[in-house]
Scaffold this active site. Structure first.
Site, PDB file in Angstrom:
ATOM      1  N   HIS A  76       0.849  -1.198   0.000  1.00  0.00           N
ATOM      2  CA  HIS A  76       0.000   0.000   0.000  1.00  0.00           C
ATOM      3  C   HIS A  76       0.880   1.241   0.000  1.00  0.00           C
ATOM      4  O   HIS A  76       1.776   1.363   0.834  1.00  0.00           O
ATOM      5  CB  HIS A  76      -0.915   0.017   1.246  1.00  0.00           C
ATOM      6  CG  HIS A  76      -2.145  -0.814   1.076  1.00  0.00           C
ATOM      7  ND1 HIS A  76      -3.317  -0.529   1.706  1.00  0.00           N
ATOM      8  CD2 HIS A  76      -2.379  -1.916   0.317  1.00  0.00           C
ATOM      9  CE1 HIS A  76      -4.244  -1.418   1.354  1.00  0.00           C
ATOM     10  NE2 HIS A  76      -3.693  -2.278   0.522  1.00  0.00           N
ATOM     11  N   TYR A 204      -9.580   5.334   7.316  1.00  0.00           N
ATOM     12  CA  TYR A 204      -9.723   5.662   8.739  1.00  0.00           C
ATOM     13  C   TYR A 204     -10.787   6.759   8.810  1.00  0.00           C
ATOM     14  O   TYR A 204     -10.578   7.860   8.304  1.00  0.00           O
ATOM     15  CB  TYR A 204      -8.415   6.198   9.304  1.00  0.00           C
ATOM     16  CG  TYR A 204      -7.311   5.179   9.465  1.00  0.00           C
ATOM     17  CD1 TYR A 204      -6.487   4.840   8.394  1.00  0.00           C
ATOM     18  CD2 TYR A 204      -7.090   4.556  10.687  1.00  0.00           C
ATOM     19  CE1 TYR A 204      -5.465   3.908   8.550  1.00  0.00           C
ATOM     20  CE2 TYR A 204      -6.066   3.617  10.844  1.00  0.00           C
ATOM     21  CZ  TYR A 204      -5.268   3.303   9.774  1.00  0.00           C
ATOM     22  OH  TYR A 204      -4.259   2.373   9.930  1.00  0.00           O
ATOM     23  N   PRO A 296      -4.548   0.695  18.476  1.00  0.00           N
ATOM     24  CA  PRO A 296      -4.204   0.217  17.128  1.00  0.00           C
ATOM     25  C   PRO A 296      -4.458   1.246  16.010  1.00  0.00           C
ATOM     26  O   PRO A 296      -4.204   0.971  14.860  1.00  0.00           O
ATOM     27  CB  PRO A 296      -5.082  -1.014  16.940  1.00  0.00           C
ATOM     28  CG  PRO A 296      -6.149  -0.903  17.945  1.00  0.00           C
ATOM     29  CD  PRO A 296      -5.626  -0.087  19.065  1.00  0.00           C
ATOM     30  N   LYS A 300       0.606   0.349  14.971  1.00  0.00           N
ATOM     31  CA  LYS A 300       1.971   0.380  15.491  1.00  0.00           C
ATOM     32  C   LYS A 300       2.289  -0.719  16.515  1.00  0.00           C
ATOM     33  O   LYS A 300       3.439  -0.844  16.924  1.00  0.00           O
ATOM     34  CB  LYS A 300       2.231   1.757  16.138  1.00  0.00           C
ATOM     35  CG  LYS A 300       2.283   2.871  15.114  1.00  0.00           C
ATOM     36  CD  LYS A 300       3.563   2.796  14.273  1.00  0.00           C
ATOM     37  CE  LYS A 300       3.453   3.548  12.958  1.00  0.00           C
ATOM     38  NZ  LYS A 300       3.101   2.638  11.832  1.00  0.00           N
ATOM     39  N   TYR A 388       3.390   6.984   9.871  1.00  0.00           N
ATOM     40  CA  TYR A 388       2.571   5.795   9.593  1.00  0.00           C
ATOM     41  C   TYR A 388       3.413   4.692   8.945  1.00  0.00           C
ATOM     42  O   TYR A 388       3.313   3.520   9.302  1.00  0.00           O
ATOM     43  CB  TYR A 388       1.405   6.159   8.677  1.00  0.00           C
ATOM     44  CG  TYR A 388       0.376   5.054   8.532  1.00  0.00           C
ATOM     45  CD1 TYR A 388       0.508   4.076   7.546  1.00  0.00           C
ATOM     46  CD2 TYR A 388      -0.707   4.955   9.409  1.00  0.00           C
ATOM     47  CE1 TYR A 388      -0.416   3.045   7.417  1.00  0.00           C
ATOM     48  CE2 TYR A 388      -1.632   3.921   9.290  1.00  0.00           C
ATOM     49  CZ  TYR A 388      -1.478   2.976   8.292  1.00  0.00           C
ATOM     50  OH  TYR A 388      -2.395   1.943   8.174  1.00  0.00           O
TER      51      TYR A 388
END
Ligand code: FAS
Ligand code: PHB
Length: 393
Positions: A76, A204, A296, A300, A388
């Protein structure tokens, strides 16, 4: 009856931290035993993380366990942050030359178990009554019971990889241990469904009804989460209630195309931030969830277990190969420097995307402004991307 053996490293916990460390040690001929409280099947039944940083992929390559990950993992290059119908596309590779790989923790752990069994290294399952002794001396040892047999394992070092509820952390004297914790007033209700993902990237979502996450495990296996109150239980949520809640929380474009189906796994994960300092005590070294927990939201948890394993493996290698123990002495300081940056990012993402029961109208306005700034500012997007995809080790 007590059996006695000696190994170089005793690893408490057969989750990803313990298994990855064990496999890396095997590549340099260091003898390690893994002690696991449950069975292999039970460990593999847990559905947890889904996004791997490049650092973890590299460790799996070094461990010789990345073949299936490379075949089946999905690269991704970005993610979507949404609020209401507004979508913020965060292209990672525009800001940092690293993608992430979508590959379930369950499969990563399976690959590590398969590799360990192939090496013939010892793993004791169903262990109980694990105690660590003489950890500040030169000859620490571990005692436990497994399947009716008592074991004593003498070793050079003990790796506490036994997760948040394990026993290792408790062997650091309470007077010498400082714990930092923040418990969030909500959890994540997650489901696995044999349906095509709603989008080719993760979404998200912040919404008036709360947080949602659209993730995946493959072209025909989706992983979805919705924020629920910390007091809720899985049996309060049938599949229809879950799908309705998810639809309300994601942009209409995706709500309209969402393919639903029966859940094949459904569970609620509590959310907390937690750090134990120090992460070592004498010959005991904590790795992963045994030392720290993150919500979460930033993907991480597993990835920070990986950076601990990197630091500890490199330190043990320098000790055994070069007879130099400097890195071992500095392990906790080295690991914690990165852990706290990850804690910050995970807390920031969680604060940005969730609805908090005690939020005031002012708090909501601030959260909205944070999202608007992220939508408009390239530096803000770069900061999210850099964190990220994974901070450098
Ligand atoms: P683990 O907890 O995975 O493994 C520890 C192992 O030690 C377990 O197998 C346990 O059985 C064993 N053990 C415990 N006590 C023992 C004892 N006394 N003796 C011997 N063995 C013992 N991270 C993400 O990035 N994304 C997610 O979506 C996500 N979801 C999660 C959901 C849940 C419910 C939980 C609990 C965690 C989630 N995490 C997620 C974080 C998770 O992926 C962890 O970061 C990851 O499992 C860390 O791996 P370990 O450090 O090996 O700990
Ligand atoms: C998952 O796919 O389980 C997942 C992905 C990203 C997260 C958390 C969980 O931040």
């Amino acid at each position: 009856m007590t059996t006695q053996r000696r190994v170089q490293v005793a690893i408490i916990g057969g989750g990803p931290s313990g298994l990855l460390l064990g496999q890396l040690l095997h590549t340099i001929g260091v003898d390690a035993i893994v002690l696991e409280r449950k069975t292999r099947d039970y460990v593999l039944s847990r559905i947890r993380a889904g996004v791997l940083e490049q650092g973890l992929v590299t460790l799996m390559e070094e461990a010789g366990t990345a073949d299936r990950l490379h075949r089946e993992g999905i690269t991704h290059d970005g993610t979507v942050i949404s609020y209401g119908n507004t979508q913020i596309a965060i292209p990672f590779t525009k800001h940092v030359a690293k993608p992430v790989t979508v590959y379930g923790q369950t499969e990563l752990t399976r690959d590590l178990y398969d590799a360990r069994e192939h090496t013939g290294a010892t793993t004791l399952f169903n262990v109980t009554n694990v105690t660590l002794s003489d950890i500040t001396d030169d000859s620490p040892y571990v005692e436990c019971e497994a399947n009716g047999v008592r074991h004593r394992i003498d070793c050079d070092f003990i790796a506490g990889c036994d997760g948040f509820h394990g026993v290792s952390r408790q062997h650091i004297p309470a007077a010498c241990r400082q714990e930092f914790e923040k418990v969030y007033p909500f959890g994540w209700l997650g489901i696995l469904s044999e349906t095509p993902p709603v989008h080719d990237e993760l979404i998200y979502a912040n919404s008036d009804d709360g947080f949602a996450l659209c993730s995946m495990r493959g072209a025909h296996l989706s992983r979805y989460y919705v924020q629920v109150a910390a007091t809720e239980s899985v049996d309060q949520w049938d599949d229809n209630a879950f799908w309705s809640a998810l639809r309300r929380r994601i942009p209409e474009q995706f709500a309209d195309t969402l393919v639903t189906g029966p859940s094949i796994e459904k569970s609620i994960a509590p959310l907390r931030s937690f750090v134990c300092e120090p992460m070592q005590w004498g010959k005991l070294f904590l790795c992963g969830d045994a030392a720290h927990i993150v919500p979460p939201t930033g993907a991480k948890g597993l990835n920070t277990a990986a950076s601990d394993v990197r630091y500890l493996f490199d330190a043990l290698k320098t000790h055994y190969v070069n007879r130099d123990s400097e890195a071992l002495r500095n392990y906790s300081q080295t690991a914690l420097a990165r852990v706290w940056k990850v804690e910050r990012f995970s807390h920031w993402m969680t604060s940005l995307l969730h609805r908090f029961p005690e939020q005031t109208d002012f708090d909501l306005k601030i959260q909205q402004a944070e999202l608007s700034f992220l939508a408009e500012n390239q530096s803000a997007q770069a900061s999210l991307a850099i964190n990220y995809v994974g901070l450098p080790y």
